[in-house]
Scaffold this active site. Structure first.
Site, PDB file in Angstrom:
ATOM      1  N   LYS A  67      13.279   2.188  -1.461  1.00  0.00           N
ATOM      2  CA  LYS A  67      13.723   0.801  -1.321  1.00  0.00           C
ATOM      3  C   LYS A  67      14.837   0.689  -0.274  1.00  0.00           C
ATOM      4  O   LYS A  67      14.849  -0.237   0.540  1.00  0.00           O
ATOM      5  CB  LYS A  67      14.229   0.254  -2.655  1.00  0.00           C
ATOM      6  CG  LYS A  67      13.144  -0.142  -3.616  1.00  0.00           C
ATOM      7  CD  LYS A  67      12.368  -1.349  -3.101  1.00  0.00           C
ATOM      8  CE  LYS A  67      10.979  -1.413  -3.729  1.00  0.00           C
ATOM      9  NZ  LYS A  67      10.029  -0.432  -3.217  1.00  0.00           N
ATOM     10  N   LYS A  73       2.982  -6.269   3.736  1.00  0.00           N
ATOM     11  CA  LYS A  73       2.870  -6.221   2.280  1.00  0.00           C
ATOM     12  C   LYS A  73       1.676  -5.404   1.817  1.00  0.00           C
ATOM     13  O   LYS A  73       1.800  -4.552   0.949  1.00  0.00           O
ATOM     14  CB  LYS A  73       2.774  -7.655   1.739  1.00  0.00           C
ATOM     15  CG  LYS A  73       2.721  -7.731   0.221  1.00  0.00           C
ATOM     16  CD  LYS A  73       4.001  -7.218  -0.402  1.00  0.00           C
ATOM     17  CE  LYS A  73       3.992  -7.299  -1.904  1.00  0.00           C
ATOM     18  NZ  LYS A  73       5.171  -6.666  -2.488  1.00  0.00           N
ATOM     19  N   TRP A 132       0.316  -8.260  12.448  1.00  0.00           N
ATOM     20  CA  TRP A 132       1.005  -6.979  12.317  1.00  0.00           C
ATOM     21  C   TRP A 132       0.307  -6.032  13.290  1.00  0.00           C
ATOM     22  O   TRP A 132      -0.854  -5.678  13.093  1.00  0.00           O
ATOM     23  CB  TRP A 132       0.918  -6.462  10.886  1.00  0.00           C
ATOM     24  CG  TRP A 132       1.757  -5.253  10.614  1.00  0.00           C
ATOM     25  CD1 TRP A 132       3.058  -5.223  10.219  1.00  0.00           C
ATOM     26  CD2 TRP A 132       1.346  -3.882  10.701  1.00  0.00           C
ATOM     27  NE1 TRP A 132       3.481  -3.934  10.050  1.00  0.00           N
ATOM     28  CE2 TRP A 132       2.459  -3.083  10.342  1.00  0.00           C
ATOM     29  CE3 TRP A 132       0.160  -3.246  11.055  1.00  0.00           C
ATOM     30  CZ2 TRP A 132       2.408  -1.692  10.320  1.00  0.00           C
ATOM     31  CZ3 TRP A 132       0.101  -1.859  11.041  1.00  0.00           C
ATOM     32  CH2 TRP A 132       1.218  -1.101  10.667  1.00  0.00           C
ATOM     33  N   ASN A 149      -8.191  -8.991  11.003  1.00  0.00           N
ATOM     34  CA  ASN A 149      -7.316  -8.127  10.216  1.00  0.00           C
ATOM     35  C   ASN A 149      -8.034  -6.797  10.094  1.00  0.00           C
ATOM     36  O   ASN A 149      -9.147  -6.741   9.570  1.00  0.00           O
ATOM     37  CB  ASN A 149      -7.083  -8.760   8.839  1.00  0.00           C
ATOM     38  CG  ASN A 149      -6.239  -7.885   7.924  1.00  0.00           C
ATOM     39  OD1 ASN A 149      -5.713  -6.866   8.336  1.00  0.00           O
ATOM     40  ND2 ASN A 149      -6.143  -8.292   6.670  1.00  0.00           N
ATOM     41  N   GLY A 150      -7.425  -5.715  10.585  1.00  0.00           N
ATOM     42  CA  GLY A 150      -8.080  -4.416  10.475  1.00  0.00           C
ATOM     43  C   GLY A 150      -8.073  -3.674  11.794  1.00  0.00           C
ATOM     44  O   GLY A 150      -7.277  -3.940  12.690  1.00  0.00           O
ATOM     45  N   HIS A 210      18.527  23.773  -4.040  1.00  0.00           N
ATOM     46  CA  HIS A 210      17.521  24.456  -3.213  1.00  0.00           C
ATOM     47  C   HIS A 210      17.410  23.836  -1.832  1.00  0.00           C
ATOM     48  O   HIS A 210      16.351  23.901  -1.204  1.00  0.00           O
ATOM     49  CB  HIS A 210      16.164  24.439  -3.931  1.00  0.00           C
ATOM     50  CG  HIS A 210      16.168  25.181  -5.218  1.00  0.00           C
ATOM     51  ND1 HIS A 210      16.006  26.550  -5.313  1.00  0.00           N
ATOM     52  CD2 HIS A 210      16.349  24.744  -6.491  1.00  0.00           C
ATOM     53  CE1 HIS A 210      16.071  26.927  -6.575  1.00  0.00           C
ATOM     54  NE2 HIS A 210      16.278  25.850  -7.321  1.00  0.00           N
ATOM     55  N   GLU A 260      13.321   1.130   3.196  1.00  0.00           N
ATOM     56  CA  GLU A 260      12.444   0.038   3.600  1.00  0.00           C
ATOM     57  C   GLU A 260      13.207  -1.162   4.133  1.00  0.00           C
ATOM     58  O   GLU A 260      12.813  -1.747   5.145  1.00  0.00           O
ATOM     59  CB  GLU A 260      11.595  -0.420   2.405  1.00  0.00           C
ATOM     60  CG  GLU A 260      10.452   0.496   2.047  1.00  0.00           C
ATOM     61  CD  GLU A 260       9.683  -0.029   0.858  1.00  0.00           C
ATOM     62  OE1 GLU A 260       8.444   0.012   0.903  1.00  0.00           O
ATOM     63  OE2 GLU A 260      10.307  -0.494  -0.123  1.00  0.00           O
TER      64      GLU A 260
END
Length: 615
Positions: free
Chosen positions: A487, A610, A74, A100-101, A506, A490
């Protein structure tokens, strides 16, 4: 947020890595790659795009090895290209790393290493780790080289390395994002999440922060970053690996929506006694005296879990009569929050590894707060750092958009609210019994609610081409309007907004015309008439209404809706405190069916992963 898998053992290595990556693809799917060592030679295959692209590359250019690591990405630093795909090599071609990171000081280190003659070929922050370790291996083995390299790194990271010169050894380090070690029969695994290894073993060790592991055929050796040996017993994961498969459903998300009656049952089983009017939370970690001294509750969460926290505010304030604040985990520590020993900080996180929520937990602890985690993953960082835990027992959730994790969070928080109310004397036994009896019926009510699926699918067929949606709810249900809108955003990429219905006048009412569907949560509760008024206001401006109500109020809504342009979805009647759980289901199904009709990747929506394990 990326997926990592490593393997040492007697099985064919490549199939283990590819299958592990397939189980982790929900964590990242911008690119993927594997590195295997065979006879002292490092072989790497990488590809941009999803895992199937990597499999095509390997089919055209096969690879074998004695041990190896894999990664599904990712993207954070660098575009999702083959060049930037992990694993990354050092200059010698003998050391590879997956990551990862985020390495926050990578530019500074890159300049330093380039000045020493190291050549970089990617845009990533990860590549500098391979070169740092290369520099340090001139002194001794890969694990000590990594320890020295770690002293130069700033950020949050999980690192896994192998070296062609250090046979059948995998070295991993954690400073933030999760690392789990699988212990099998003569075989060992390193991964970023348990689904990658459940088909091989359920015996795992979760690496702690600032800890390392060296995995060989002799087993894992756990140390801290300074090399001190640590004793880390294994834990048994009770999830059946079959639970992580689609079981005949088209998507994981649809499977997980339909698993909600089971997941809720698992969350409440053994925890409630109608006869005694009590809730038993055996891993809570705080006794009645500690809970009785609490003067304020702070709920900390991100994303969908934040919506669960908003619902919990209503439940806890009503049942425990104690003030509750709800904070975004991502914002909490940046304002010097006022927290003390009389504050109960409750963090809500499906994975137990959400970076922002963990940081909020640590901020609250540092200021003396008592702490509880609402979590789905046994042994995760949140459960280890909080004083106590209420597990949700939802089983593995693979779909990126949370479904059963959310509804079980609502149930766990309801149980916590009842427990707090009882130990603080805010509710009597009969009141508690009424809630407990209602919760016991919830799995059955969810089964009935799932039967609205065909009706919801028909609504999706009519509305899937719309470009905007407005979701409205009041009281305890307005967070569900927020969740329904999230949802839809996404997984279908449709712009949607959730609002407390009283706020419609409003501002949002300016958006309503004949092109805008208005999803209204209007159960038969104390504010039904007010919701009915909001629905009529939306209809007067041409809005298409999708009304979600309870069985006892269907007639009232039919009197004001035009069923040629509007839709009505009926939930089973239940106490108002359970309507958020029931109303969530048709909203999940609506988002799902709209996304499917739009041709979206429901389980792996673009740009999302995730578990958000980096800031």
């Amino acid at each position: 947020m990326c997926g990592i898998i490593g393997y040492v053992g007697d099985k064919k290595v490549l199939p283990v890595l590819i299958e592990g990556l397939r189980k982790l693809e929900y964590r990242g799917y911008d690119s993927a790659g594997v590195a295997l060592v065979c006879g002292g030679t490092m072989e790497i295959r990488r590809s941009a795009g999803k895992l199937s692209r990597l499999e095509d590359v390997i089919r055209d250019n096969p690879i074998e090895g004695d041990y190896g690591i894999g990664h599904t990405r990712w993207a954070t630093h660098g575009r999702p290209t083959e060049e930037n795909a992990h694993p990354h090599l050092d200059c010698t071609g003998k050391i590879v790393v997956v990551h990862n990171g985020i390495i926050e000081n990578y530019l500074e280190l890159k300049q330093e290493l380039a000045a020493e003659g190291h050549t970089f070929v990617t845009e990533t922050d990860t590549e500098i780790v391979a070169h740092l370790v290369e520099r340090e291996t001139k002194k001794d083995g890969i694990e000590n080289a990594l320890r020295r390299a770690l002293k130069r790194l700033r950020g949050h990271f999980a690192l896994v390395l192998i070296s062609a010169d250090d046979p059948e050894k995998i070295v991993a380090a954690r400073s933030g994002p999760p690392v789990v070690v699988g212990v099998g029969d003569g075989e060992y695994f390193v991964a970023s999440d348990t689904p990658a290894i459940l088909a091989h073993t359920r015996d795992v060790v979760f690496l702690g922060d600032q800890e390392m592991v060296v995995v060989t055929r002799k087993g894992p050796l756990f140390t801290d970053f300074d090399g001190a040996v640590l004793d880390r017993p294994t834990q048994r994961i009770m999830w059946d690996p079959v639970m992580a498969e689609k079981a005949g459903y088209k998507h994981f998300m649809l499977k997980e929506i339909n698993e909600q009656p089971w997941a809720v049952k698992e969350t409440i089983v053994g925890r409630i006694s109608s006869e005694k009017g009590e809730v038993y939370l055996g891993e809570l970690g705080l006794d009645a005296n500690a809970l009785g001294s609490v003067q304020r509750v702070v709920l900390l969460a991100c994303g969908t879990s934040w919506h669960a926290a908003l619902v919990a505010k209503f439940l806890i304030e009503e049942l425990a009569r104690i003030p509750v604040e709800v904070d975004y985990g991502s914002e909490y520590r940046y304002r010097d929050p006022i927290v003390g020993p009389d504050t109960l900080a409750v963090v809500i996180t499906q994975s137990g590894e959400t970076a922002d929520t963990l940081a909020a937990l640590r901020e609250a602890k540092s200021k003396g707060a008592r702490t509880i985690a609402i979590c789905n993953v046994v042994g995760s960082m949140a459960t280890r750092e909080a004083e106590g835990t209420v597990y949700t027992h939802a089983g593995p959730e693979i779909g990126v958009a949370s479904t059963k994790a959310f509804t079980t969070q609502l149930v766990a928080l309801h149980l916590l609210a009842i427990h707090l109310g009882r130990v603080r004397g805010a509710i009597d036994r009969d009141t508690a019994r009424g809630h407990i009896d209602a919760i016991a019926q919830l799995p059955r009510l969810l089964e009935a609610t799932l039967k609205t699926g065909k009706q919801v699918e028909a609504v999706a067929k009519r509305l899937y081409q719309r470009t905007d949606f407005l979701y409205l709810g009041r009281g305890i249900n307005y967070p569900i309007a927020l969740e329904g809108a999230l949802k839809l955003k996404e997984i279908s990429y449709i712009h949607a907004e959730g609002y407390p219905a009283g706020e419609m006048k409003h501002g949002p009412i300016a958006l309503i015309d004949e092109k805008l569907p208005v999803v209204a949560i209007a159960p038969g509760d104390a504010v039904f008439e007010k919701m009915l008024g909001n629905i009529q206001e939306a209809k007067a401006r041409g809005g298409s209404i999708v009304a979600i109500t309870t069985a006892g109020r269907v007639g009232d809504l039919e009197a004001v809706l035009d069923m040629s342009t509007d839709s009505l979805i009926a939930l089973p009647d239940a106490i108002p405190h359970l309507i958020p759980v029931l109303a969530t289901v048709p909203l999940q199904l609506l988002a799902y069916h709209i996304a499917v009709r739009r041709g979206c990747d429901v389980d792996q929506p673009r740009n999302l992963a995730k578990s958000v394990t980096v800031e």
